[in-house]
Design a protein around this motif. Structure first.
Motif, PDB file in Angstrom:
ATOM      1  N   MET A 196       0.869  -1.173   0.000  1.00 43.94           N
ATOM      2  CA  MET A 196       0.000   0.000   0.000  1.00 43.94           C
ATOM      3  C   MET A 196       0.904   1.220   0.000  1.00 43.94           C
ATOM      4  N   LYS A 241      -0.126   4.428  -0.608  1.00 50.93           N
ATOM      5  CA  LYS A 241      -0.968   5.633  -0.576  1.00 50.93           C
ATOM      6  C   LYS A 241      -0.261   6.737   0.208  1.00 50.93           C
ATOM      7  N   TYR A 290       3.256   6.565   2.271  1.00 52.67           N
ATOM      8  CA  TYR A 290       3.380   6.878   3.699  1.00 52.67           C
ATOM      9  C   TYR A 290       4.402   8.001   3.912  1.00 52.67           C
ATOM     10  N   LEU A 349      -8.490   2.513  -3.900  1.00 56.13           N
ATOM     11  CA  LEU A 349      -9.562   2.163  -2.967  1.00 56.13           C
ATOM     12  C   LEU A 349     -10.771   3.087  -3.086  1.00 56.13           C
ATOM     13  N   LYS A 363     -15.882  -4.316  -2.440  1.00 55.94           N
ATOM     14  CA  LYS A 363     -15.483  -4.035  -1.056  1.00 55.94           C
ATOM     15  C   LYS A 363     -16.635  -4.339  -0.102  1.00 55.94           C
ATOM     16  N   ARG A 422     -16.679   2.328   7.154  1.00 55.52           N
ATOM     17  CA  ARG A 422     -16.134   3.483   6.439  1.00 55.52           C
ATOM     18  C   ARG A 422     -16.578   3.378   4.980  1.00 55.52           C
ATOM     19  N   MET A 461     -12.707  -7.806  -1.151  1.00 58.62           N
ATOM     20  CA  MET A 461     -11.878  -7.354  -0.032  1.00 58.62           C
ATOM     21  C   MET A 461     -12.724  -6.859   1.135  1.00 58.62           C
ATOM     22  N   HIS A 504     -11.833  -4.546   5.103  1.00 65.56           N
ATOM     23  CA  HIS A 504     -10.789  -3.900   5.898  1.00 65.56           C
ATOM     24  C   HIS A 504     -11.171  -4.018   7.369  1.00 65.56           C
ATOM     25  N   ALA A 534      -4.161  -6.472   6.719  1.00 65.50           N
ATOM     26  CA  ALA A 534      -3.176  -5.398   6.592  1.00 65.50           C
ATOM     27  C   ALA A 534      -2.076  -5.702   7.626  1.00 65.50           C
ATOM     28  N   SER A 535      -1.208  -4.729   7.887  1.00 66.00           N
ATOM     29  CA  SER A 535      -0.023  -5.012   8.725  1.00 66.00           C
ATOM     30  C   SER A 535      -0.363  -5.615  10.090  1.00 66.00           C
ATOM     31  N   ARG A 563      -2.891  -6.597   2.008  1.00 61.78           N
ATOM     32  CA  ARG A 563      -2.576  -5.186   1.698  1.00 61.78           C
ATOM     33  C   ARG A 563      -1.690  -4.654   2.829  1.00 61.78           C
ATOM     34  N   ILE A 564      -0.409  -4.488   2.559  1.00 62.80           N
ATOM     35  CA  ILE A 564       0.515  -4.105   3.637  1.00 62.80           C
ATOM     36  C   ILE A 564       1.102  -2.727   3.366  1.00 62.80           C
ATOM     37  N   GLY A 565       0.912  -1.834   4.329  1.00 67.68           N
ATOM     38  CA  GLY A 565       1.481  -0.498   4.225  1.00 67.68           C
ATOM     39  C   GLY A 565       2.617  -0.328   5.220  1.00 67.68           C
ATOM     40  N   GLY A 606       3.612  -2.078   7.579  1.00 68.43           N
ATOM     41  CA  GLY A 606       4.377  -3.301   7.843  1.00 68.43           C
ATOM     42  C   GLY A 606       5.639  -3.393   6.998  1.00 68.43           C
ATOM     43  N   ARG A 646       2.647   6.183  11.763  1.00 67.75           N
ATOM     44  CA  ARG A 646       2.181   6.547  10.410  1.00 67.75           C
ATOM     45  C   ARG A 646       1.932   8.055  10.337  1.00 67.75           C
TER      46      ARG A 646
HETATM   47  C1  LIG Z   1      -8.114  -0.314   3.034  1.00 61.89           C
HETATM   48  C2  LIG Z   1      -6.710  -0.376   3.561  1.00 61.89           C
HETATM   49  N1  LIG Z   1      -5.993  -1.484   3.402  1.00 61.89           N
HETATM   50  C3  LIG Z   1      -4.729  -1.566   3.860  1.00 61.89           C
HETATM   51  C4  LIG Z   1      -4.126  -0.529   4.519  1.00 61.89           C
HETATM   52  C5  LIG Z   1      -2.720  -0.695   5.027  1.00 61.89           C
HETATM   53  O1  LIG Z   1      -2.672  -0.571   6.400  1.00 61.89           O
HETATM   54  P1  LIG Z   1      -1.296  -0.811   7.195  1.00 61.89           P
HETATM   55  O2  LIG Z   1      -0.464   0.398   6.990  1.00 61.89           O
HETATM   56  O3  LIG Z   1      -1.736  -0.954   8.598  1.00 61.89           O
HETATM   57  O4  LIG Z   1      -0.688  -2.030   6.625  1.00 61.89           O
HETATM   58  C6  LIG Z   1      -4.852   0.643   4.723  1.00 61.89           C
HETATM   59  C7  LIG Z   1      -4.236   1.755   5.460  1.00 61.89           C
HETATM   60  O5  LIG Z   1      -4.793   2.489   6.187  1.00 61.89           O
HETATM   61  C8  LIG Z   1      -6.170   0.735   4.215  1.00 61.89           C
HETATM   62  O6  LIG Z   1      -6.908   1.851   4.387  1.00 61.89           O
END
Ligand SMILES: Cc1ncc(COP(=O)(O)O)c(C=O)c1O
Length: 361
Positions: free
Chosen positions: A29, A31, A35, A77, A118, A125, A152, A154, A192-193, A208-210, A212, A328
């Protein structure tokens, strides 16, 4: 242009962290400009590491990556229905959760365009509740120019152990829904993480890893230069609206302020690492500068010297923890005035040469 403050990013640390996530394929991720560190650089890096997909929040983030030459599939997303033609033109996969979005995309597309459905399993959300999702699935299946490539959800509280029961429930709602599908799509993703190593989704095949990707090996060093030195006498203060000092102090003025993302509230609990010494922040953090007390530093400090704000001696995680903020938040607030410097380590090159030819940035 001279850089007074640098955010140094270690590509080898990203590589090691990415390779540690081996339980299932990872969609990095990237976005919020990756980060805060640089989405394009991370996109190039994770492409070279073998990621199958990239994820961003907004459609325009995905379009920027496409326009910069990123070819990997990208999932955005969020988008608004009137932007459907942009998703199609730039070959961006989007997450859908309303009939309006499905119809707008189908109308814009000329040939089968991938979408990820989704599901709202409790974050409330985005996403469609499972009891209304069948309607949307039906619409996607009957849309001439769309195909369901992914599904997916979240999680809302995976990082909080007191919410473990909620997380487990969310995953079972999602898993049960996917299991009932006659034709599950190619990609199924919920983790996610915070949940990757802790919670199991029996149907998922992508995570989906940001954040992490920033641990356990920290890729982040933030350093800034000493811009000035002062010797302040008792009875005088340091910085705006400060109280008079009891004793004389030596002060270094650093090139980092709240415009750079170092918020005024970080001041009282922060210190920096300079020439083998932790120097406490003194006075208010200004727009462009902050001051540290170097009275007890053994080694002489000169104007132009570097000092570590985050890095081996003050990790992002521990600093954020001492400031009682999410790491973050700290990272994504670092502004564009800070120069991003990508370090290409020799050993990363060697490791990659053995496995796969990288396209390093
Ligand atoms: C929909 C979604 N998936 C994955 C992530 C990744 O989250 P993380 O940084 O905790 O891995 C986010 C981040 O906020 C998110 O909004």
């Amino acid at each position: 242009m001279p850089a007074y403050t640098e955010l140094i990013l270690d590509t080898q640390a990203f590589y090691q962290n990415f390779k540690l996530l081996d339980a299932m394929p990872v969609m990095p991720m990237i976005k919020a400009n990756g980060y805060g560190v640089g989405a394009l650089e991370l996109a190039c890096l994770f492409t070279s590491f073998g990621a199958p997909y990239l994820g961003v929040s907004y459609l325009h983030e995905a379009i920027s990556l496409r326009q910069a030459g990123i070819c990997l599939p990208i999932l955005a997303l969020s988008f608004l229905p009137h932007e459907a033609h942009l998703a199609v033109t730039h070959r961006i996969t989007v997450a859908v959760d309303t009939l309006e979005k499905v119809m707008a995309l189908n109308q814009a597309a000329q040939q089968p365009h991938p979408v990820h459905l989704k599901i709202n399993s409790g974050l409330n959300r985005f996403g469609v509740a499972t009891d209304r999702a069948s309607l949307l699935l039906h619409a996607i299946q009957h849309a001439q120019h769309l195909f369901l490539e992914g599904i997916m959800t979240h999680l809302m509280g995976a990082k909080d152990p007191s919410l473990d029961a909620v997380t487990t429930k969310q995953l079972s709602v999602f898993d049960d829904f996917v299991k009932r599908l006659p034709h599950p799509p190619q990609w199924i993703h919920a983790n996610a993480s915070s949940s990757y190593n802790k919670f199991h989704s029996s149907v998922s095949n992508l995570a989906r890893i940001g954040f992490g990707l920033f641990s356990p090996h920290s890729p982040v060093t933030l350093r800034t230069r000493v811009m000035g030195l002062q010797e302040v006498q008792p009875g005088e203060g340091v910085g705006y609206c400060s109280l008079p000092l009891q004793e004389p102090r030596k002060i270094a003025v650093l090139g980092l302020g709240y415009h750079d993302g170092w918020h005024p509230s970080y001041g009282p609990n922060t210190c920096v690492w300079i020439h083998g010494h932790y120097a406490p922040v003194i006075g208010q953090i200004c727009m462009d500068f902050m001051m540290v007390d170097i009275t007890d530093c053994v080694h002489p400090i000169k104007v132009g010297d570097w000092c570590e704000i985050l890095g081996p001696h003050r990790s992002l995680e521990s600093t954020a923890c001492s400031l009682e903020i999410n790491p973050r938040v700290l990272l994504t607030h670092l502004s564009s005035r800070i120069q991003r410097v990508w370090v290409h380590q020799e050993c990363l090159q060697k490791t990659l040469e053995q496995e796969k030819q990288p396209t390093l940035i």
